[in-house]
Write a protein that holds these residues in place. Sequence first.
Motif, mmCIF file in Angstrom:
data_model
loop_
_atom_site.group_PDB
_atom_site.id
_atom_site.type_symbol
_atom_site.label_atom_id
_atom_site.label_comp_id
_atom_site.label_asym_id
_atom_site.label_seq_id
_atom_site.Cartn_x
_atom_site.Cartn_y
_atom_site.Cartn_z
ATOM 1 N N HIS A 1 0.829 -1.216 0.000
ATOM 2 C CA HIS A 1 0.000 0.000 0.000
ATOM 3 C C HIS A 1 0.858 1.259 0.000
ATOM 4 N N GLU A 2 1.965 1.235 0.735
ATOM 5 C CA GLU A 2 2.817 2.434 0.825
ATOM 6 C C GLU A 2 3.396 2.823 -0.522
ATOM 7 N N VAL A 3 3.606 1.856 -1.410
ATOM 8 C CA VAL A 3 4.106 2.204 -2.742
ATOM 9 C C VAL A 3 2.976 2.147 -3.770
ATOM 10 N N GLY A 4 1.730 2.224 -3.304
ATOM 11 C CA GLY A 4 0.594 2.331 -4.217
ATOM 12 C C GLY A 4 0.203 1.034 -4.886
ATOM 13 N N PHE A 5 0.650 -0.099 -4.349
ATOM 14 C CA PHE A 5 0.304 -1.395 -4.947
ATOM 15 C C PHE A 5 -0.809 -2.018 -4.105
ATOM 16 N N ASP A 6 -2.024 -1.494 -4.269
ATOM 17 C CA ASP A 6 -3.112 -1.902 -3.382
ATOM 18 C C ASP A 6 -3.585 -3.332 -3.635
ATOM 19 N N THR B 1 7.461 -2.953 -11.326
ATOM 20 C CA THR B 1 7.256 -1.631 -10.728
ATOM 21 C C THR B 1 7.484 -1.669 -9.222
ATOM 22 N N LEU B 2 7.109 -2.791 -8.593
ATOM 23 C CA LEU B 2 7.305 -2.905 -7.139
ATOM 24 C C LEU B 2 8.796 -2.954 -6.821
ATOM 25 N N ALA C 1 11.185 -1.833 -8.621
ATOM 26 C CA ALA C 1 11.787 -0.529 -8.915
ATOM 27 C C ALA C 1 11.673 0.410 -7.726
ATOM 28 N N ARG C 2 10.581 0.264 -6.970
ATOM 29 C CA ARG C 2 10.376 1.147 -5.835
ATOM 30 C C ARG C 2 11.126 0.715 -4.583
ATOM 31 N N ALA D 1 9.611 10.690 -1.936
ATOM 32 C CA ALA D 1 8.668 9.629 -2.286
ATOM 33 C C ALA D 1 8.969 8.327 -1.561
ATOM 34 N N ASP D 2 10.214 8.155 -1.095
ATOM 35 C CA ASP D 2 10.573 6.903 -0.426
ATOM 36 C C ASP D 2 10.357 6.953 1.083
ATOM 37 N N PRO E 1 7.628 7.087 3.032
ATOM 38 C CA PRO E 1 6.671 6.154 3.633
ATOM 39 C C PRO E 1 7.149 4.709 3.632
ATOM 40 N N GLU F 1 2.401 9.796 0.490
ATOM 41 C CA GLU F 1 3.556 10.688 0.445
ATOM 42 C C GLU F 1 3.155 12.150 0.650
ATOM 43 N N ALA G 1 2.718 -1.046 -9.098
ATOM 44 C CA ALA G 1 2.962 -0.171 -7.952
ATOM 45 C C ALA G 1 3.313 1.212 -8.477
ATOM 46 N N ARG G 2 3.185 2.203 -7.607
ATOM 47 C CA ARG G 2 3.453 3.578 -8.020
ATOM 48 C C ARG G 2 4.944 3.786 -8.292
#
Lengths: 395, 323
Positions: free
Chosen positions: A116-121, A191-192, A194-195, A343-344, A346, B219, B289-290
């Motif tokens: 969730h913290e990286v927007g992967f709900d 994408t996960l 990468a974050r 952005a990192d 959280p 964020e 993911a974002r």
Amino acid sequence: MSTFILPVGPQHPALKEPTSFRFLVDGETVVDADLRLGYNHRGIEKGCEERTYIQDLYLLERVCGICSNVHMTVFAQGVEKLMGIEPPKRGLFIRCLMGELERVHSHLLWLGVAGHEVGFDTFFMYTWRDREIVEDILEMVSGNRVNYGMQTFGGVRRDLDEMQIRKVLDGIAALKARTPYYLNIGASEPTLVARIAGVGKLPLEKAVELNAVGPTARASGWKSDVRQDDPYAGFGEHIPFNIVTDEGGDVLARVVVRAKELMESYNICEYILKNLPSGDIRVKAPRKVPEGEVVSRAEAQRGECIHYIRSNGTDKPDRVKVRAPTLANWPATLYMLRGGYVADIPIVMAAIDPCLSCTDRMAIITDPKGNEKVWDWETLRQYGIDFYRKRGIKL
Amino acid sequence: MDILKIFLYLLVYPGLLFLFVYSTFVEWVDRKLYAKFQNRMGPMHTGSHGILQPIADFVKLMAKEDIVPKEADKKLFNAVPILALTSVLTAGLLLPVWHFSDTFQSATSFQGDIIVIAYLLSLPSFAYFLAGWASASMYAAIGGVRVLTLLFAYEVPMFLAILSPAVMAGSWRLAEIAAYYQANPWHLLINIFAFAVAIITLQAKLERVPFDIPHAETEVVGGAFTEYSGRKLAMFRLLADIQMVVGAGLIAALFMGGFPGGLIPGFIWFIVKTLVVVFILSAMRAVTARLRIDQMISFSWKWLAPLALLQLVIVIFLKGYLQ
């Protein structure tokens, strides 16, 4: 753009509980990080001194919602040492089983939160769906989903029957089948990754220097685990297990360590259930505790949890001190945040699996000249009223 | 009769009423699909399977207290949502949905309308930036700057991508481009790279995962919308939905052969083709993911822009070859 201060907290969507970070930010880069604790101090340690041991057990369980069982275990172990009693083997095995089931639910919860913290709900929804399996098991075994109330002085409070053991094994088997999928996603979804790859770096020597604990330390390659270093509740001699470490030292390594620890916990649970000794689950404990002091510790999901207990021969403790694992991890977290991206923030913060209410404490700064004021309730209240009146707010 | 037709066009289809109703429907479809991908139910209670939920959300937000921060630039703060909503509603009028023929030119269909619609779809990004700037909030300011940074990342690849089908068709008018591909359906396959780039950049324009960097809640709270509440926030949310409809319509018109067959078949084609685009957008949102803003920019310029340029080269050579 020049530097400015970005406040995160006391109220912020990335924080589940109140704490306050101040980040000195240059554009999208964090130059410096500072932390203020004390927004959620509840005075539990003082409360313990005013209650009997058996009441403290349930008060300390409420230190944390996620690692409630660990705090209970640590306190029970310490008091048992003071009382000089030894729980029966079956009791120790069930105590250990509860700890591992709790670790499973906490790690599954954490994996979802990290997503969730990286927007992967989607990851969040999947892991939390499977977390329901272990929550159901915990409810069946203990009667509760959050505060289990299983531990007591001299053993545990509830026994497992044949049908329950079968159901727990079924649930564990289902989770065992699913977890490799999450490990696969966490370690390979582009994408996960990468974050989280290379983010929040904590080299081994820094982890040792800043005294990181738990999965945070193990993800930096430090083989530290109380279950092995100071075996308790049947670990070591009776229950075999492996310590998972990773050399990465970044958030990706923490994801991998936690996912692999899940598999270890499943194996431990299966071993316990298949080799559960027969006999009593607890011995009778005395009401009063002889004078003495003890340090008790256990491996919580987030790392080493320490309780210091000093008794004075009555039925109430003289002093109880709780050191939750999150407190030990804060210095390392601040180190990880510096030099990273806004952005990192959280995900790096979430990577230690912080629990703020466990760890919150008050600091009173005294004036060396002795000028400090002591305020009683009435003066404090009057100060508050004047404070708002000065700003034109009628009370 | 013509005046009546123009009013119908402005207010009913594809104007205000249709865009409002259909955008709430599209939001519902998106939420339902997203929920299905995540093994959830999605909205269930308002209407059949929650179909009225977006409208209920809209009405609820409209009724909420409207707060303007003390430090904010009030005129700008109030004007920005209306400006942004107007620009996407105007963009909606330019979609070639109804009474267009190749020869008939009107105020809503002319040579170069493809450029106008692209710019009208970009205006909300500037509005978001101004909204963030006018809010006098740290999170809103960061969100606003991120909106512009993101704009620099996706805008060029997006324009290059929507250029390819136009070059192939040899026209700057959406209706003519659509008519060209209706006549030569196989030529749609030529633009396959540009289609991929356009879908990805549309996702970035709509600021959805993996490109929801400007308002990443963990964020920067709400990004540029942090200080907005009540009916202004409702307008922003509605405009995001309408932007999705118009963006999907633009892609359908350029890359899927438009909406042939007059009023009723054209309407059905519009629904079907935009829903296909929305399905792709929802799936993309569910499985990623974002990204971080620097990753987004390097992804955009390393992969999307070269891919769109390659497509343009392919189109130019093929066009020469086919003639």
